[in-house]
Scaffold this motif. Structure first.
Motif, short mmCIF file in Angstrom:
data_model
loop_
_atom_site.label_atom_id
_atom_site.label_comp_id
_atom_site.label_asym_id
_atom_site.label_seq_id
_atom_site.Cartn_x
_atom_site.Cartn_y
_atom_site.Cartn_z
N ARG B 6 0.69 -1.24 -0.10
CA ARG B 6 -0.06 0.01 -0.18
C ARG B 6 0.76 1.06 0.17
O ARG B 6 0.50 2.31 -0.64
N ALA B 7 1.99 1.23 0.85
CA ALA B 7 2.81 2.28 0.72
C ALA B 7 3.64 2.65 -0.40
O ALA B 7 3.74 3.67 -0.75
N LEU B 8 3.86 1.54 -1.14
CA LEU B 8 4.52 1.84 -2.51
C LEU B 8 3.49 2.41 -3.32
O LEU B 8 3.97 3.16 -4.20
N GLU B 9 2.17 1.77 -3.30
CA GLU B 9 1.32 2.44 -4.41
C GLU B 9 1.01 3.96 -3.97
O GLU B 9 1.05 4.59 -4.99
N GLU B 10 1.12 4.35 -2.75
CA GLU B 10 1.07 5.63 -2.20
C GLU B 10 2.15 6.57 -2.89
O GLU B 10 1.96 7.50 -3.41
N ALA B 11 3.47 5.85 -2.87
CA ALA B 11 4.68 6.46 -3.23
C ALA B 11 4.42 6.74 -4.95
O ALA B 11 4.86 7.72 -5.49
N VAL B 12 4.16 5.75 -5.48
CA VAL B 12 3.76 5.84 -6.99
C VAL B 12 3.02 7.07 -7.36
O VAL B 12 3.00 7.86 -8.38
N ARG B 13 1.97 7.31 -6.59
CA ARG B 13 0.92 8.30 -6.81
C ARG B 13 1.77 9.56 -6.54
O ARG B 13 1.34 10.56 -7.40
N PHE B 14 2.67 9.76 -5.49
CA PHE B 14 3.27 10.81 -5.22
C PHE B 14 4.13 11.39 -6.49
O PHE B 14 4.38 12.56 -6.50
N LEU B 15 4.92 10.22 -6.92
CA LEU B 15 5.97 10.60 -8.20
C LEU B 15 4.99 10.94 -9.34
O LEU B 15 5.33 11.87 -10.03
N ARG B 16 3.77 10.62 -9.44
CA ARG B 16 2.94 11.03 -10.76
C ARG B 16 2.30 12.22 -10.43
O ARG B 16 2.19 13.04 -11.32
N GLU B 17 1.57 12.67 -9.20
CA GLU B 17 1.32 13.91 -8.81
C GLU B 17 1.86 15.18 -9.02
O GLU B 17 1.50 16.19 -9.40
N HIS B 18 3.02 14.93 -8.65
CA HIS B 18 4.28 16.28 -9.05
C HIS B 18 4.96 16.20 -10.20
O HIS B 18 5.23 15.08 -10.70
N ASP B 19 5.47 17.51 -10.33
CA ASP B 19 6.04 17.42 -11.60
C ASP B 19 7.68 17.80 -11.27
O ASP B 19 8.61 17.48 -12.08
N ARG B 20 8.04 18.14 -10.17
CA ARG B 20 9.36 18.66 -9.98
C ARG B 20 9.94 18.38 -8.37
O ARG B 20 9.15 18.65 -7.59
N PHE B 21 10.89 17.83 -8.58
CA PHE B 21 11.15 17.20 -7.16
C PHE B 21 12.71 17.85 -6.45
O PHE B 21 13.44 17.70 -7.33
N LEU B 22 12.80 17.53 -5.21
CA LEU B 22 14.07 17.70 -4.61
C LEU B 22 14.45 16.43 -4.15
O LEU B 22 13.57 15.86 -3.29
#
Lengths: 331, 331
Positions: B6-22
């Protein structure tokens, strides 16, 4: 069916047809020779067969953690004139590698030859040779599977030891996805990877440490710190009770120093004869240097033997390295 | 679905939802911190996202063979007052491990925390923590799979580096069938295991070699050759320009000598303060010895810090070892 698969099937028949086996590996056995010998023993126990394990030069104590190690006889042990009609040779490129063992063979003896050396001359009645296997142990893993045998804890430990030692801890260029996959699978059968590595790869002799102490006194950085070298005289070897074997790993300490491109060890093997070992990172092909000086080897590990004093050997090697690196020795 | 999935799925959403990361890792980064940072970068490129890589203390040169290494900024580099609303922290047990980086966070910043340390305090908005993973890189392998991304050559090299370094070359007790299976699979994507091991595990500093040279002069075998020890004085450290870090591996040379049960190094860390490191093979639990002397550790690797001179420290440790081994120091 590939030739290899067919050879495995033949080997399985060989194991099933006979009841009593002589298992041999090469003289001066390494981890793959001993691991493979004992892996075959573990398989034969599964099959309810009997066996005798012999190594002409005996088995090094460092492998005494392997199951059935104490059953490996050397030739000085009395085998009571016993002879065998089924012989299995593991990790031997040719018959001479088994040592002087012919008197143990019955006149009708049939030999199963299991090996991974590219130079294997197929000296068996049955030959299972796969030259892209990193270790003979890798082939025995396939044989165990072909025989439909389960992986026992004993078998797993022996095979892992062969894989680990013949790949230098999964670091040599023979390390493949397949042999690492096997190693991973064996961990599921109780193998403790840290323990095996400690016993097989990390133990050093006191003579080696004393020689290292002596050699580091001679450490020289040259060629703008791109070359690090050490010198070992006859006197050094004698004073610490070391032989040339103990000098084996010294060159690696030189090559491993941060920023160094070439490590060199100069070992006075005999009076007036200097054994030069070269190890490179990436900028220089040391096999070229060694060839110029009458030796040979690989791009990253090569060597040659020079006549003369340590100082004369150093001058010849340093000049050659100076040309290859474009930096003089004293820069 | 497990909590981890479930945490991995949440992390995948996090990566998809944002465009620019630190992307951040811990100060004084090791191979897993740098490998994981660059593995995330490789994933984000696959997803068409942009990113900035920062490590407060910069990245050690030995990892410069990793793809995108040159993109890791330290804080002295001008980030032009830039702030980020999506932050990914890898291999950090808590927020303080990232160093002084808060000024890079936008007021609404959301943080994805990916880590394997048992002490991780779940400081992220999304937390992907698996404490039986040997390396954070192992979790990133799972994340890449969960995101449905292919394994690229760049990604494979970064993950392999994390796995290799955090398991000490597949030798520490955290080495598992699963992480070795992943490593084997990564070899199919162009990773050269010998090259990575050479760069990450075999390089030693010149200061370390000089200190080793010095320390081996003091090598003592005691307790019937069951104990080997070396001494390093303040003067030794200063004369070779070494720090306490360089003294780190010395105790292993002692422990690795054939027949030795306990290796000990005595390092005069400050005047009047001796840092004692103990490494055992199997007969003695050195954490017990260390505890007696006010320190701690594990059965095979422990240590303590003693007040007094090197000679005083030696006497206390040797007495304790004499009792544990049942052999006096001078036997």
């Amino acid at each position: 069916m590939t030739d290899y698969r067919r050879a495995l099937e033949e080997a399985v028949r060989f194991l099933r047809e006979h009841d009593r086996f002589l298992i041999l590996s090469h003289v001066n056995p390494d981890g793959d020779a001993i691991g493979s010998t004992l892996a075959v023993a573990a398989m034969l126990e599964q099959l309810g067969k009997s066996y005798v394990l012999v190594n002409e030069s005996g088995a090094p104590d460092k492998f005494s953690f392997l199951p059935r190690f104490e059953r490996i006889c050397n030739l000085s042990q009395d085998l009571a004139g016993d002879t065998f009609s089924a012989v299995i040779a593991v990790d031997c490129a040719d018959a001479s590698r088994m040592g002087d063992v012919r008197h143990l063979f019955a006149p009708d003896a049939a030999l199963l030859n299991i090996d991974h050396h590219p130079t294997n001359d197929a000296f068996g009645a049955v030959n299972v040779i796969r030259t892209d296997a990193a270790a003979t142990a890798e082939i025995l893993y396939d044989l165990n599977e072909a025989a439909g045998l389960p992986i026992t804890e004993d078998f797993a430990l022996c095979i892992y030891t062969g894989l680990l030692t013949d790949t230098g801890g999964f670091r040599y260029s023979n390390t493949s996805p397949y042999n690492m996959e096997i190693a991973a699978r064996l961990l599921r059968y109780g193998v403790n990877p840290g323990d095996v590595a400690e016993r097989c790869l990390e133990v050093i002799t006191l003579s080696h440490v004393k020689l290292l102490r002596q050699a580091l006194q001679t450490l020289r950085m040259s060629h703008g710190n791109l070359v690090a070298s050490v010198f070992v005289s006859r006197q050094d070897l004698e004073s610490v009770g070391a032989d040339r074997e103990d000098a084996g790993g010294l060159v690696n300490y030189c090559r491993n120093i941060e920023g160094v491109e070439v490590g060199v060890s100069f070992v006075e093997a005999e009076p007036g004869t200097v054994k030069v070992s070269l190890r490179a990172r990436s900028r220089v092909d040391v096999s070229e240097i060694a060839k110029q000086l009458g030796g040979g080897g690989h791009a990253k590990a090569a060597g040659c033997t020079l006549r003369g004093t340590l100082a004369e050997a150093q001058e010849r090697v340093w000049n050659a390295l100076g040309q290859a690196l474009g930096v003089n020795a004293d820069e």
